[in-house]
Design a protein around this motif. Structure first.
Motif, short mmCIF file in Angstrom:
data_model
loop_
_atom_site.label_atom_id
_atom_site.label_comp_id
_atom_site.label_asym_id
_atom_site.label_seq_id
_atom_site.Cartn_x
_atom_site.Cartn_y
_atom_site.Cartn_z
N ILE A 69 1.88 5.55 7.94
CA ILE A 69 2.76 6.51 7.27
C ILE A 69 2.27 7.91 7.65
O ILE A 69 1.08 8.22 7.51
CB ILE A 69 2.74 6.32 5.74
N PRO A 70 3.16 8.78 8.14
CA PRO A 70 2.73 10.12 8.54
C PRO A 70 2.04 10.89 7.40
O PRO A 70 2.41 10.76 6.23
CB PRO A 70 4.04 10.81 8.94
N ASP A 72 2.25 13.85 6.49
CA ASP A 72 3.06 14.80 5.72
C ASP A 72 3.89 14.12 4.63
O ASP A 72 4.55 14.79 3.84
CB ASP A 72 3.96 15.63 6.65
N ILE A 73 3.85 12.79 4.57
CA ILE A 73 4.49 12.06 3.48
C ILE A 73 3.42 11.78 2.44
O ILE A 73 2.50 11.00 2.68
CB ILE A 73 5.15 10.75 3.97
N HIS A 74 3.48 12.43 1.31
CA HIS A 74 2.46 12.32 0.27
C HIS A 74 2.82 11.17 -0.68
O HIS A 74 3.53 11.37 -1.67
CB HIS A 74 2.31 13.62 -0.49
N VAL A 75 2.32 9.99 -0.37
CA VAL A 75 2.60 8.80 -1.18
C VAL A 75 1.83 8.88 -2.49
O VAL A 75 0.61 9.04 -2.50
CB VAL A 75 2.23 7.51 -0.40
N ASP A 76 2.57 8.77 -3.59
CA ASP A 76 1.96 8.80 -4.93
C ASP A 76 1.57 7.40 -5.39
O ASP A 76 0.59 7.23 -6.11
CB ASP A 76 2.96 9.35 -5.96
N MET A 77 2.40 6.41 -5.03
CA MET A 77 2.21 5.05 -5.54
C MET A 77 2.41 4.04 -4.41
O MET A 77 3.29 4.22 -3.56
CB MET A 77 3.23 4.75 -6.65
N GLU A 89 -7.03 -6.12 0.78
CA GLU A 89 -6.82 -5.43 2.06
C GLU A 89 -5.84 -4.26 1.88
O GLU A 89 -6.05 -3.18 2.43
CB GLU A 89 -6.27 -6.41 3.09
N VAL A 90 -4.80 -4.46 1.11
CA VAL A 90 -3.83 -3.39 0.86
C VAL A 90 -4.50 -2.23 0.11
O VAL A 90 -4.33 -1.06 0.46
CB VAL A 90 -2.61 -3.91 0.07
N VAL A 91 -5.29 -2.55 -0.90
CA VAL A 91 -5.98 -1.52 -1.68
C VAL A 91 -6.97 -0.76 -0.79
O VAL A 91 -7.01 0.48 -0.82
CB VAL A 91 -6.68 -2.12 -2.91
N ASP A 92 -7.74 -1.47 0.03
CA ASP A 92 -8.68 -0.80 0.94
C ASP A 92 -7.96 0.16 1.87
O ASP A 92 -8.39 1.31 2.06
CB ASP A 92 -9.47 -1.82 1.76
N ILE A 95 -6.58 3.27 -0.08
CA ILE A 95 -7.65 4.23 -0.40
C ILE A 95 -8.03 5.03 0.83
O ILE A 95 -8.20 6.25 0.76
CB ILE A 95 -8.87 3.50 -1.01
N ALA A 96 -8.12 4.36 1.97
CA ALA A 96 -8.55 5.02 3.20
C ALA A 96 -7.46 5.91 3.81
O ALA A 96 -7.77 6.97 4.38
CB ALA A 96 -8.98 3.98 4.23
N ALA A 97 -6.21 5.52 3.69
CA ALA A 97 -5.15 6.18 4.45
C ALA A 97 -4.28 7.16 3.68
O ALA A 97 -3.59 7.97 4.28
CB ALA A 97 -4.23 5.12 5.07
#
Length: 152
Positions: A69-70, A72-77, A89-92, A95-97
């Motif tokens: 996900i670029p 500049d897209i600020h994912v909140d959830m 794996e999704v949570v890791d 957190i990292a990305a």
């Protein structure tokens, strides 16, 4: 830990961008119709599915993973539609990305205490075994959390 109604209300009200991990292009699948509902409520929904990457669905480009996900897209959830064993794996990756991430949401039937603890330790809110498609009307009635206040 069960999320309180106050926590859920605050989370749904303050969230603007939701990455849906496990999004399906099939309108009969829960991940699709929940994502469609969230978009109709005013959220920006970013679909994540490696098998659909590059396609445009629900008006957004599908990404193969959260890390694609670029910035500049600020994912909140992150809303997870994957089996419980895939959650760590999704949570890791989240957190990292996703530096602006505030909430990990696991759908109905999905819970992973260790991954939830790791997300909380990283400062994230966590919701397990719930669906925003159910919680929004329960908590807000017919009104979306993004709808402007009713002037009186």
């Amino acid at each position: 830990m069960t999320s309180t109604d106050a926590f859920l209300r605050d989370t749904l009200h303050s969230t603007r961008v939701i990455a849906v991990v496990g999004f399906s292009p099939d309108p009969e699948r829960p991940s699709h119709y929940v994502a469609e509902y969230l978009k109709a409520q005013g959220y920006r929904v970013i679909p994540v599915n490696p098998g659909q990457a590059g396609k445009v669905l629900l008006g957004e480009t599908v990404h193969a993973s959260l890390s694609e996900i670029p910035a500049d897209i600020h994912v909140d959830m992150v809303d997870i539609f994957r089996r419980p064993e895939a959650v760590p794996e999704v949570v890791d990756e989240a957190i990292a990305a996703l530096p602006h991430l505030r909430t990990i949401w696991m759908q109905l039937g999905i819970s992973h205490p260790a991954a939830a603890a790791k997300a909380r330790a990283a400062g994230l809110g966590v919701v397990e075994n719930r669906c925003p498609r159910i919680e929004i009307p329960r908590l807000f009635g017919a009104r979306s959390p993004l709808a402007p206040p009713v002037s009186g």
